[in-house]
Design a protein around this motif. Sequence first.
Motif, mmCIF file in Angstrom:
data_model
loop_
_atom_site.group_PDB
_atom_site.id
_atom_site.type_symbol
_atom_site.label_atom_id
_atom_site.label_comp_id
_atom_site.label_asym_id
_atom_site.label_seq_id
_atom_site.Cartn_x
_atom_site.Cartn_y
_atom_site.Cartn_z
ATOM 1 N N UNK A 237 4.463 6.438 -3.398
ATOM 2 C CA UNK A 237 3.955 5.096 -3.142
ATOM 3 C C UNK A 237 5.093 4.095 -3.301
ATOM 4 N N UNK A 238 5.871 3.945 -2.220
ATOM 5 C CA UNK A 238 7.004 3.031 -2.259
ATOM 6 C C UNK A 238 8.252 3.622 -2.885
ATOM 7 N N UNK A 258 3.721 6.360 1.549
ATOM 8 C CA UNK A 258 2.998 5.124 1.823
ATOM 9 C C UNK A 258 3.707 3.934 1.188
ATOM 10 N N UNK A 259 3.384 2.738 1.701
ATOM 11 C CA UNK A 259 3.913 1.474 1.155
ATOM 12 C C UNK A 259 5.443 1.434 1.132
ATOM 13 N N UNK A 278 2.885 10.049 7.099
ATOM 14 C CA UNK A 278 3.932 9.048 6.904
ATOM 15 C C UNK A 278 3.328 7.739 7.388
ATOM 16 N N UNK A 279 3.036 6.824 6.482
ATOM 17 C CA UNK A 279 2.230 5.661 6.837
ATOM 18 C C UNK A 279 2.730 4.399 6.142
ATOM 19 N N UNK A 280 2.168 3.259 6.569
ATOM 20 C CA UNK A 280 2.402 1.959 5.907
ATOM 21 C C UNK A 280 3.888 1.660 5.748
ATOM 22 N N UNK A 281 4.615 1.685 6.886
ATOM 23 C CA UNK A 281 6.043 1.334 6.938
ATOM 24 C C UNK A 281 6.938 2.284 6.140
ATOM 25 N N UNK A 302 4.564 3.859 9.994
ATOM 26 C CA UNK A 302 5.405 4.942 9.502
ATOM 27 C C UNK A 302 6.198 5.589 10.632
ATOM 28 N N UNK A 303 7.399 6.111 10.294
ATOM 29 C CA UNK A 303 8.241 6.718 11.329
ATOM 30 C C UNK A 303 8.935 7.976 10.807
#
Length: 333
Positions: A237-238, A258-259, A278-281, A302-303
């Motif tokens: 998470x980040x 995430x995050x 892979x999500x949220x930037x 996400x990328x």
Amino acid sequence: MSQIATRRRSGEEAVHPNPHPARLPMLNHRFNCVFISLLIVAMPTLAHAAASVQSGDWADPATWGGAVPGSTEDAVIRAGHTVSVTTSLPRAGAQVNAGATLVIAETGRLEICVGCIFSNSGTVEVGGELVLGGDSSSATYKNWAPFTIHPSGSLLITRNATLENALSTLTNDGHITNNGYLKNVLNGSSTLINHGTIDNNGILLNDVEMTNTGTITVGLLDIDLGLFSSSYHFVSDGGTVTTYPGSIWTSQEVFRLTNGAVFHNHGSFRTTGGIHHIESNSSFHNYSQVAGASSLTAFDGGRFYAYCGATQNTVFGAFVDVCADTLFANGFE
């Protein structure tokens, strides 16, 4: 023992009168010697233990009722007592009972000796240094209760040593160096939370819940295998994760970035089933190999980035071929 010997002698005198009274003392003497020898052989070797009698500093004899635990002793911290380590101590063992607390202050250092125990059923707070095992130690140390490594604190698990976290939460706000075996075992509600740094040069096994908001490295030092295996839930998470060449990350069930989390893969990332998001930037950067039975899906900003020479299995969603400077919006198969 005297009661047993007495019953045996009285039985012999009542049923089998001794025809040679002069030999009776010698026979009894031999019997007692043999009996004592058998007891000595049969009894296990017990580690000497010192127990707290009050709260206080580890180095204060009054904490232990008159004598500080020696360099090969197991120290037992009893319920209701808080024992603080404020200096660098000789090697010892530590058993923290339910309701007891062990505090290692910023100025403190505790190294668990080879052959000694470390178990926590109470509370452990590490603001200084805690070292588990020696390079020749194959001991397993147990944590069943809250265990916190504060920002100033550090935990070193030496090569061949094992720390098992079961039924409780191990929280790292400082620095964990694992050169041995760190296990978050499937035994109740075990949780491993990392807000600090974990350098995993040995084997880290997550069978339950693990959350990362800090930094994790796998295989930073060429000590042994450099294996991170997650068979249940791992969420970054980040946080940031970096696997180095020669290391292995295996993932099953749930893997989430995430995050804004970042994952740099220079080793081998292997999926064995489950969901990998892979999500949220967040971003996954593959410089080496991604392989396995299930795919990675990049969505909601996400990328997935593939660099020159890298290989990967199916990736869905936002896939960036860095070498070709190309973005595939619907993934790469």
